[in-house]
Write an enzyme that holds these catalytic residues in place. Structure first.
Site, short mmCIF file in Angstrom:
data_model
loop_
_atom_site.label_atom_id
_atom_site.label_comp_id
_atom_site.label_asym_id
_atom_site.label_seq_id
_atom_site.Cartn_x
_atom_site.Cartn_y
_atom_site.Cartn_z
N LEU A 7 -2.48 4.46 3.39
CA LEU A 7 -1.70 5.20 4.37
C LEU A 7 -0.40 5.70 3.76
O LEU A 7 0.21 5.01 2.94
CB LEU A 7 -1.37 4.33 5.58
CG LEU A 7 -2.51 3.93 6.51
CD1 LEU A 7 -2.01 2.96 7.57
CD2 LEU A 7 -3.14 5.15 7.16
N GLU B 32 -0.40 0.90 16.77
CA GLU B 32 -0.83 -0.50 16.70
C GLU B 32 -0.06 -1.22 15.60
O GLU B 32 0.34 -0.59 14.60
CB GLU B 32 -2.34 -0.58 16.43
CG GLU B 32 -2.80 0.18 15.21
CD GLU B 32 -4.29 0.46 15.21
OE1 GLU B 32 -4.94 0.12 14.20
OE2 GLU B 32 -4.81 1.02 16.19
N LYS C 163 0.96 -3.10 12.31
CA LYS C 163 0.39 -3.10 10.96
C LYS C 163 0.35 -4.54 10.45
O LYS C 163 1.36 -5.08 9.99
CB LYS C 163 1.21 -2.22 10.02
CG LYS C 163 0.61 -2.06 8.64
CD LYS C 163 1.43 -1.09 7.79
CE LYS C 163 0.80 -0.91 6.42
NZ LYS C 163 0.82 -2.16 5.63
N ASP D 78 -0.16 -7.69 8.18
CA ASP D 78 0.00 -7.92 6.75
C ASP D 78 -1.05 -8.93 6.30
O ASP D 78 -0.82 -10.14 6.28
CB ASP D 78 1.41 -8.43 6.45
CG ASP D 78 1.77 -8.24 4.98
OD1 ASP D 78 1.07 -7.48 4.29
OD2 ASP D 78 2.74 -8.85 4.53
N TYR E 147 -9.86 -2.59 13.66
CA TYR E 147 -9.02 -1.44 14.03
C TYR E 147 -9.57 -0.08 13.61
O TYR E 147 -8.97 0.95 13.93
CB TYR E 147 -7.60 -1.60 13.50
CG TYR E 147 -7.48 -1.78 12.00
CD1 TYR E 147 -7.87 -0.80 11.10
CD2 TYR E 147 -6.95 -2.95 11.47
CE1 TYR E 147 -7.75 -0.96 9.74
CE2 TYR E 147 -6.80 -3.13 10.10
CZ TYR E 147 -7.21 -2.12 9.24
OH TYR E 147 -7.08 -2.30 7.89
N LYS F 39 7.16 1.90 8.58
CA LYS F 39 7.51 0.58 8.07
C LYS F 39 8.81 0.07 8.69
O LYS F 39 9.72 0.83 9.00
CB LYS F 39 7.66 0.63 6.53
CG LYS F 39 6.42 1.13 5.80
CD LYS F 39 5.23 0.20 5.95
CE LYS F 39 5.32 -0.99 5.04
NZ LYS F 39 5.16 -0.69 3.63
N CYS G 42 13.40 -16.91 -26.50
CA CYS G 42 12.38 -17.13 -25.47
C CYS G 42 12.45 -18.58 -25.00
O CYS G 42 12.44 -19.50 -25.83
CB CYS G 42 10.99 -16.84 -26.04
SG CYS G 42 9.63 -17.26 -24.92
N CYS H 58 9.10 -20.63 -26.28
CA CYS H 58 8.78 -20.96 -27.68
C CYS H 58 9.99 -20.91 -28.61
O CYS H 58 9.88 -21.31 -29.77
CB CYS H 58 7.69 -20.02 -28.21
SG CYS H 58 8.23 -18.30 -28.39
N CYS I 297 9.76 -11.34 -25.93
CA CYS I 297 9.63 -12.37 -26.97
C CYS I 297 8.76 -11.83 -28.09
O CYS I 297 7.71 -11.23 -27.86
CB CYS I 297 8.98 -13.62 -26.35
SG CYS I 297 8.38 -14.82 -27.55
N CYS J 254 3.46 -17.93 -28.91
CA CYS J 254 4.22 -18.36 -27.74
C CYS J 254 3.26 -18.94 -26.72
O CYS J 254 2.29 -18.27 -26.32
CB CYS J 254 4.98 -17.17 -27.15
SG CYS J 254 5.82 -17.51 -25.59
#
Length: 720
Positions: free
Chosen positions: A99, A132, A134, A136, A243, A331, A426, A429, A444, A450
């Site tokens: 949509l 209607e 929406k 989730d 729906y 939304k 990192c 590691c 990294c 790693c």
């Protein structure tokens, strides 16, 4: 994406503007595709809905301003993500579209105006809509034949979904048999979801088992539907709202609201807050009413869906790319709260990407308790001047993973807290991290040495786009790495020597172990492009792997190419005393890219490819993997074939081969392939979900074939 009202074409952009836009669009497409896969394919989103929507809207704005940069295969034109390995793939009889989103009253009014205009109605003409909530959750397509449920499919990529029928049969809201009267063929589409109370109960059980809680209802529902064992699905408190329809042998109602009434008569649950709206003002009133109800609803919603009510008008309006013209999702705005930033942790991804994550004092927002949030990258931390100990604003939009928006106003003295310094080693590691001049992400350099990268790259290696080893999921990879059954790619093909160790593990019986080993053995022989892509080299995606394989045809030739280019780069560095400035290094990689001679393989891909193989551990592990495999050459046989010299276009969802495999096969037989239909097209081969290309081919009187007809057409004499 829904086409917006016509605009005046922009003035011809300057070369510098065009180059900057091209670079930004390329970055946006990569990010949009990645986040699409994380959300739809892995049920593990890293950013909020509003942040994803912002990426898409920026991409659309750039394409409107720079039409020359628009691409038909941009990720904004796709739906969902490819189906995951481990489930049978089934093509949808009718595509499951996405949509368009609206975020303001003005955009909703523009949507209604576009509908009236496309239908040839004057601006003041009545046009009824339906509104209607929406939900989730996880989109599902249920197919009934003669009143019996025959299969249930996830959305997948919109054309092909995952067959989850066995699991869906355990959901009490979904009838197995329909009461008379019913259409001979009926596809019911809707949303599998979990209530907030159901999620809370499930997470209590998971905590008691020492397992991580699900972050939201959608993830919990999607994870439950994709269980390998239907008994585990049955133990989850799943619900279903119907729906929409897919394929129908006869109409079940002339409006959306009457279709919902038919669903209810047939035993489906429909949302009680769905309502007819004669005017746009009624849509906006429904939005406000549902938004007010949102905190008290037993399930998560992230907006309101508007649809043209009359089914005949929906058909007249049709679709644009991946979205229907006759529907839109309005939304809800993001929810925000203030809490304390207790720490910043660094997560390590498959390509070594160092992603900062905020650890927060737990706070309730959007129906769940949040204790961590994304921070994206080090530039975002610097731009927002986030410091450990700050009071911060947290936003949760679309009921997905929250984000830290910025520092909250307070009377606290922030000078006592030092600015955050992004680590240069990192955390997994200890290897150094580097950041490309044109990249926002620090990575990294440890590669497969790693530990974190090793697990994530092994998961990538067995994934569907790579080696596609059925029945070998991420949980099994993590378990086997922890048990030291595997530690590097070649170990996967050595697992047959550890059969006894596998059998000694809880949950692994003879049948499951032998099935896994058989699946691994099947993929020991793999095409060159998959063998290259499975290494998970940064920037070397499916397209680059395919193009390199087609150009150099054999693993030995590709390896020789890499060694030669590495030698030239090392010689240039030695001549410069061991280092080159960034501009000189960029020019060097550009020169090496020209030697490769493949359109689309530029200096960035060359740099990543050479950096990977310049690491001795990476090179060794890649070579050991190759030694365990039978890597198939790309062989072109162009003599005397029925399609030699023809131009072939493939469209729709092919069922026996991927698009790349189909094009490679056609090229082996001496044909050219194209992504667009024109008068020069010789044959268009189509599968389920074929749309505008098929229509254009028919209008141009181009020869068309189904996939089955194509197979017969190119089969050698005597083969059927």
């Amino acid at each position: 994406m829904f086409a917006h009202a016509a605009q005046q074409p922009p003035a011809a952009p300057a070369d510098a503007d065009l180059a900057a836009a091209a670079a930004e669009i390329s970055t946006l497409r990569t990010e949009i595709a990645r986040h699409n896969g994380l959300y739809h394919g892995d049920d593990a989103p890293e950013i909020t809905d509003s942040e994803f929507d912002a990426l898409v809207r920026r991409h659309e704005a750039l394409e409107r301003s720079f039409p020359a940069l628009a691409r038909a295969d941009a990720p904004t034109t796709t739906v969902g993500a490819p189906p995951k390995a481990g489930f049978r793939k089934v093509a949808h009889a009718r595509p499951m579209l996405s949509l368009e989103n609206a975020f303001s009253e003005e955009e909703v009014r523009e949507f209604a105006a576009r509908c009236r205009s496309a239908l040839g109605l004057p601006p003041t003409a009545p046009l009824s809509f339906a509104a209607e909530p929406k939900i989730d959750g996880l989109s599902l397509d249920l197919r009934y034949e003669n009143g019996q449920l025959v299969h249930a499919l996830t959305r997948g990529d919109g054309a092909v979904g995952e067959d989850v029928t066995a699991n869906v049969r355990t959901i009490t809201d979904i009838p197995q048999n329909l009461p008379h009267p019913f259409p001979q063929i009926l596809e019911v589409r809707g949303e599998v979801y979990m209530t907030k109370d159901g999620l809370a109960s499930l997470n209590i059980d998971r905590a008691a088992q020492g397992r991580d809680p699900y972050p939201n209802c959608r993830n919990a529902a999607a994870g439950a539907v994709r269980q390998k064992d239907p008994a585990k699905t049955a133990a989850r408190p799943l619900r279903f709202y119907a729906y929409a329809t897919g394929e129908l042998s006869e109409p079940i109602g002339d409006t959306q609201m009457r279709q919902l009434a038919t669903f209810a008569r047939l035993g489906f649950v429909t949302n009680p807050h769905s309502t007819a709206c004669p005017q746009v003002d009624d849509l906006l009133a429904a939005y406000q009413r549902i938004h007010t109800l949102r905190p008290d609803l037993p399930y998560d919603i992230d907006g309101v869906v508007y649809k043209v009510d009359e089914v005949a008008l929906q058909a007249q309006l049709g679709n644009v790319s991946r979205t229907p013209r006759w529907a839109i999702a309005h939304k809800f705005p993001a929810e925000r709260v203030v809490t304390r930033l207790e720490a910043i942790d660094i997560q390590v991804g498959r390509t070594g990407a160092q992603t900062p994550v905020a650890r927060l004092t737990p706070v309730f927002v959007g129906g769940v308790t949040v204790s961590n949030a994304t921070l994206h990258n080090e530039d975002e931390i610097t731009r927002k001047d986030l410091r450990v100990g700050d009071l911060v604003i947290v936003e949760r939009a679309g009921d997905v993973i929250p984000a830290v928006i910025g520092v909250a106003d307070s009377d606290e003295d922030r000078s006592v807290r030092a600015p955050y310094s992004f680590p240069r080693q990192c955390p997994e590691c200890g290897s150094d991290t580097v950041r490309g001049e044109d990249e926002a992400v620090r990575r990294c350099i440890g590669g497969l040495s790693c530990s974190k990268q090793r697990v994530t790259r092994l998961i990538h290696m067995i994934s569907r786009p790579a080696l596609d080893i059925n029945g070998f999921g991420s949980e099994a990879i993590a378990e086997f790495v922890e048990a030291r059954l595997i530690s590097e790619p070649a170990d996967i093909f050595r697992l047959h020597t550890r059969r006894g160790d596998l059998l000694s593990r809880k949950g692994w019986g003879e049948a499951s172990v032998d099935k896994l080993l058989s699946s691994i053995e099947e993929k020991r022989r793999s095409p060159l492009n998959r063998a290259l892509y499975c290494l998970g080299i940064h920037q070397v995606g499916q397209t680059a792997s395919r193009d390199i394989a087609r150009q150099y045809t054999s693993h030995s030739a590709v390896r020789a190419l890499i060694d030669r280019l590495l030698g030239e780069r090392r010689a240039a560095l030695d001549a410069a005393g061991g280092t080159l400035d960034q501009k000189s290094l960029d020019r060097l990689h550009e020169t090496l890219a020209k030697q490769i001679g493949i359109a689309g393989i530029g200096p960035e891909i060359v740099r990543s490819l050479l950096n990977f193989f310049d690491d001795s551990d990476n090179a060794r592990m890649a070579d050991e993997l190759a030694a365990e495999m039978i890597i198939e050459d790309v062989v072109y046989v162009t003599a005397s074939s029925p399609i030699t010299g023809m131009t072939i276009v493939f469209t729709g969802s092919l069922e026996t081969m991927t698009r790349d495999e189909a094009e490679a096969e056609a090229q082996k037989l001496g044909a050219k392939t194209s992504g667009s239909v024109s008068a020069k097209t010789s044959i268009l081969v189509y599968g389920p979900g074929a749309g505008s290309k098929l229509a254009k081919a028919e209008s141009l009187r181009v020869r068309t074939m189904t996939e089955a007809e194509w197979r017969l057409f190119i089969a050698p004499p005597g083969v059927s």
